[in-house]
Design a protein around this motif. Structure first.
Motif, short mmCIF file in Angstrom:
data_model
loop_
_atom_site.label_atom_id
_atom_site.label_comp_id
_atom_site.label_asym_id
_atom_site.label_seq_id
_atom_site.Cartn_x
_atom_site.Cartn_y
_atom_site.Cartn_z
N ALA A 65 42.70 6.48 59.44
CA ALA A 65 44.05 5.99 59.19
C ALA A 65 44.90 6.45 60.37
O ALA A 65 44.52 7.37 61.10
CB ALA A 65 44.58 6.57 57.88
N VAL A 66 46.01 5.79 60.56
CA VAL A 66 46.90 6.16 61.66
C VAL A 66 47.23 7.65 61.58
O VAL A 66 47.69 8.12 60.54
CB VAL A 66 48.24 5.40 61.55
CG1 VAL A 66 49.01 5.52 62.85
CG2 VAL A 66 48.00 3.98 61.18
N TRP B 281 45.86 4.95 69.43
CA TRP B 281 45.98 5.92 68.33
C TRP B 281 47.26 6.73 68.48
O TRP B 281 47.97 6.97 67.53
CB TRP B 281 44.76 6.84 68.30
CG TRP B 281 43.52 6.13 67.94
CD1 TRP B 281 42.51 5.76 68.78
CD2 TRP B 281 43.14 5.67 66.64
NE1 TRP B 281 41.53 5.11 68.09
CE2 TRP B 281 41.89 5.03 66.77
CE3 TRP B 281 43.74 5.72 65.38
CZ2 TRP B 281 41.23 4.46 65.69
CZ3 TRP B 281 43.07 5.16 64.30
CH2 TRP B 281 41.84 4.54 64.46
N HIS C 273 50.42 4.36 67.99
CA HIS C 273 50.76 3.96 66.62
C HIS C 273 50.86 5.14 65.66
O HIS C 273 51.18 4.97 64.49
CB HIS C 273 49.75 2.95 66.10
CG HIS C 273 49.86 1.62 66.79
ND1 HIS C 273 50.86 0.73 66.49
CD2 HIS C 273 49.14 1.07 67.79
CE1 HIS C 273 50.73 -0.34 67.28
NE2 HIS C 273 49.69 -0.14 68.07
N ARG D 220 52.11 8.27 63.55
CA ARG D 220 53.42 8.59 63.00
C ARG D 220 53.84 9.91 63.62
O ARG D 220 53.29 10.96 63.29
CB ARG D 220 53.34 8.71 61.49
CG ARG D 220 52.59 7.53 60.89
CD ARG D 220 52.90 7.34 59.45
NE ARG D 220 52.01 6.32 58.88
CZ ARG D 220 52.06 5.02 59.17
NH1 ARG D 220 52.96 4.55 60.01
NH2 ARG D 220 51.22 4.17 58.61
N GLY E 197 51.08 6.40 52.06
CA GLY E 197 50.01 5.43 51.83
C GLY E 197 49.42 5.56 50.45
O GLY E 197 48.66 4.73 50.00
N VAL F 138 57.86 3.46 58.26
CA VAL F 138 57.16 4.55 57.56
C VAL F 138 57.59 5.93 58.06
O VAL F 138 57.79 6.85 57.27
CB VAL F 138 55.63 4.40 57.70
CG1 VAL F 138 54.92 5.50 56.94
CG2 VAL F 138 55.19 3.04 57.19
#
Ligand SMILES: Nc1ncnc2c1ncn2[C@@H]1O[C@H](COP(=O)(O)OP(=O)(O)O)[C@@H](O)[C@H]1O
Ligand SMILES: [Zn+2]
Lengths: 435, 257
Positions: free
Chosen positions: B118-119, B146, B149, B151, B200, B211
């Protein structure tokens, strides 16, 4: 904000609520144990509103007014006054022994056998059949909203704050991985038909511990918005889609499904194939109705038997009355006696149970009323034999092999003997031998 | 007998801490970061056990004169991870940390997993301004999808922290949280971690928006009122890095993920 213990707040009616311990925190709010009208209850308190606060509150109050549609719902019982710009609602506490579905899917809690697992699935579809039947949609089906008792398959559904008239837009769209494709694509808001898609995902996850849309593509795509939009939306594709293998089940993503899918009876595979077909993904009206799931799952429950080979004892799924091989010891399961129901035969084995909805059409509320079960009786000499027991709560009218009418009271026993006819709720079924 | 299933497959969610261990962190600051990390590891362990949507793993790198991975062998599963206190000393080579991130956030380095990722969430903690050519390393790191994107959220510790730099690194001034006392710092790291690691797993609303912003808003809301000294950086701070620096490179190819 967080409440201090023993603080008193009021419901919209002015009834006092005494705050107790904090049980847990979720995405939108906190859940406390509270004293309310002399009982321990749960208070869900919103920390924040991602949606229109007043509209949401109005809906909640309306839900309280309409009342709990079925005991399976931890339904809002009262809404509180506003405190510091927020509010909450009262519901029943989750009793001991119930676990969040997410914990079951994670394998932290296991069912002792397949039967309670399937019963939990049956309870899920029946509960949704009930709320859909009265014009509601749930809007946010996900693995956190279901509390399951793995021992007996009992089910409670929480988070009923989003439940509202079908097509009411409260601003909630659902949880990732559980939303219907048209919501993911931004083409629809939650409604009855999106509920159905999410429900099929939940059922597949519950029965196979595998996500139906997470196959090869799930492995290839990182979990990031642009890709999840494809995986669960634009390119949504069932891991067992017979027409498209671009997202097929893999050992890594779908180990459990690869093990159990081949063992499932065809009628159960068919309803999932239909739920996740290209057609049902793109055309929501093509999704199986809730009642179809009730039928299929109650039938499936009847087809779960325990292998009779000494030392094997695994549960297996009957796929035809005389050709089911035990996947563990490879012996054919020998079916001798069956209940001849109007639509299909049910194996009469220890633990078999007939529900009212298996006899013929009935309404959702009565669907899971049990009628008879097959139980083992120990004779005075220590030998055992299988008997049918009336568990309908009332008398059953039977005709024995000699044509004599008999009335069997609740909990009374009926021999497992070819030719006996049982009547219940205006439907007859026979006990028969196979072969 | 009970029904036997394999554990369900989950994507790995990397939570990576980028910690300033320059000399100025001496004393209370480094001590509270270490205390916070001990508690954070417990929180993450709990989340990773409960989270049916992602398998949370931890990564950490410190930077002072140069940068060094705390998790030198790659992302660690929380079950047996223990936080060993980090020590301070040296300058503030943020660029060196960015370079490491850019190298290690790759399928050939730290991002090896059968199920994929996942990010990542990347949290920067710093109390000063960079001493090396961080801009160059930042531009290079943004060529890694990676990192790009991820967070990215930053905690600016004290008045000397360069919020404008952190705003550029995270891509958004709203992703920079300023904190002026160590007690709040400690709590903030824990709350931010808890919030970010559950992202998520929650219900979305139709106007949820960005997000990263949600993570920060949720965190601030939970820190709420308890301490007025926690504040997101004020609006009059310098603007985040220019558009073209952020969107460099074509990112639609799935294979290079
Ligand atoms: N009626 C209840 N009784 C006991 N525990 C509950 C009840 N409702 C929710 N919980 C628990 O409280 C926690 C927070 O729930 P909730 O706020 O509904 O989470 P979310 O917002 O993630 O759905 C969860 O651990 C949940 O299991
Ligand atoms: Zn067997």
């Amino acid at each position: 904000m967080a409440f201090e213990e023993n603080r008193i707040i009021k419901t919209t009616n002015g009834d006092p609520i005494r705050i107790g311990k904090l049980i847990g925190s979720g995405g939108q709010g906190d859940v406390y144990i509270v004293d309310f009208k002399g009982q321990k209850k749960a208070l869900k308190w919103y920390r924040k509103f991602a949606v229109d606060k007043d509209k949401f509150r109005k809906n909640l109050i309306e839900n309280v007014r309409r009342g709990r549609p079925d005991p399976a719902f931890l339904w809002p019982e009262a809404v509180t006054e506003e405190v510091d710009g927020s509010y909450g609602y009262i519901m029943d506490l989750r009793p001991e022994g119930y676990h969040e579905l997410s914990q079951i899917i994670l394998g932290k809690v296991n069912f002792p056998s397949f039967k309670p697992m399937v019963e939990a699935a049956i309870h899920i579809v029946n509960a949704f059949r009930i709320i859909h039947g009265i014009g509601y949609s749930y809007q946010d089906l996900n693995d956190g909203g279901f509390f399951v008792n793995p021992k007996n398959g009992d089910l409670l559904i929480c988070d009923c704050d989003n439940v509202s008239g079908n097509n009411t837009d409260l601003g909630i769209i659902g949880k990732p991985r559980y939303m219907a494709p048209e919501i993911v694509k931004g083409q629809a808001r939650p409604n009855l038909l999106t509920d159905r898609f999410s429900m099929a995902i939940i059922l597949f996850l519950l029965l196979l511990h595998t996500h139906p849309l997470e196959g090869q593509k799930w492995i290839d795509y990182p979990q990031e918005e642009r890709f999840t939009r494809k995986l669960y939306g634009e390119e949504a594709c069932f891991i067992f889609d017979p027409t498209d293998n671009s997202n097929q089940a893999t050992k890594i993503s779908s180990a459990n499904a690869l093990k159990y899918w081949p063992q499932l009876p065809q009628y159960l595979k068919d309803i999932f194939l239909k739920s996740f077909s290209k057609e049902a993904i793109s055309t929501p009206t093509k999704r199986p109705a809730d009642v179809e799931f009730v039928r299929v799952l109650t039938r499936f429950r009847s087809d779960i038997v325990t292998c009779l080979t000494p030392k094997c004892g695994h549960e297996l799924f009957i796929r035809g009355t005389n050709d089911t091989e035990c996947p563990y010891c490879k012996k054919t399961f020998d079916v001798r006696t069956i209940f001849r129901l109007a639509e299909y035969p049910v194996v009469a084995a220890k633990g078999s149970k007939i529900f009212r909805c298996q006899l013929g059409v009935c309404n959702a509320k009565d669907a899971l009323d049990p009628v008879v079960r097959v139980a083992q009786k120990t004779n005075p000499d220590g030998t055992v034999k299988l008997m049918i027991q009336n568990i309908s709560g009332g008398n059953l009218n039977c005709v024995d092999t000699k044509g004599q009418s008999r009335v069997v009271p609740h909990e009374g026993l009926i021999p497992l003997k070819k030719g006996i006819k049982i009547s219940a709720y205006g439907h007859d079924f026979m006990i028969d031998d196979i072969g | 007998m009970s029904v036997e299933f394999e554990p369900i497959a989950r994507k790995v969610l990397p939570i990576i801490y980028v910690i300033d261990t320059s000399g100025s962190m001496r004393g209370d600051k480094i001590a509270s970061v270490n205390e916070a990390m001990v508690e954070t590891v417990d929180v993450l362990r709990e989340v990773s056990r409960e989270n049916a949507d992602a398998d949370v793993k931890i990564g950490a790198i410190t930077f002072s004169s140069g940068a060094e991975w705390v998790t030198a062998n790659g992302l660690e599963s929380l079950e047996d991870f223990v936080w060993n206190p980090v020590t301070e000393g040296g300058v503030t080579d943020l660029g060196a940390a960015l370079k490491e991130l850019s190298v290690k956030l790759s399928r050939s380095a730290f991002l090896k997993s059968d199920t994929g990722f996942a990010v990542p969430v990347i949290m920067f903690l710093s109390d000063g301004g960079p001493t090396d050519n961080w801009k160059k390393e930042y531009a290079a790191a943004m060529g890694n999808n990676w990192f790009k994107h991820a967070r990215k959220i930053a905690i600016a510790i004290g008045a000397d922290a360069k919020e404008d730099v952190l705003a550029q690194v995270t891509g958004n001034i709203e992703s920079v949280i300023r904190v002026d006392d160590v007690a709040t710092l400690k709590k903030l790291v824990v709350v931010l971690t808890a919030t970010a690691s559950k992202i998520g797993t929650q219900t979305h609303s139709s106007d949820a928006g960005n997000v990263d912003k949600q993570i920060v808003d949720d965190t601030m809301e939970q820190m709420g009122g308890t301490d007025a000294r926690v504040e997101t950086a004020p609006e009059n701070q310098p603007k985040p890095v220019e558009e073209d620096a952020v969107s460099g490179g074509d990112d639609t190819d799935e294979d290079d993920w």
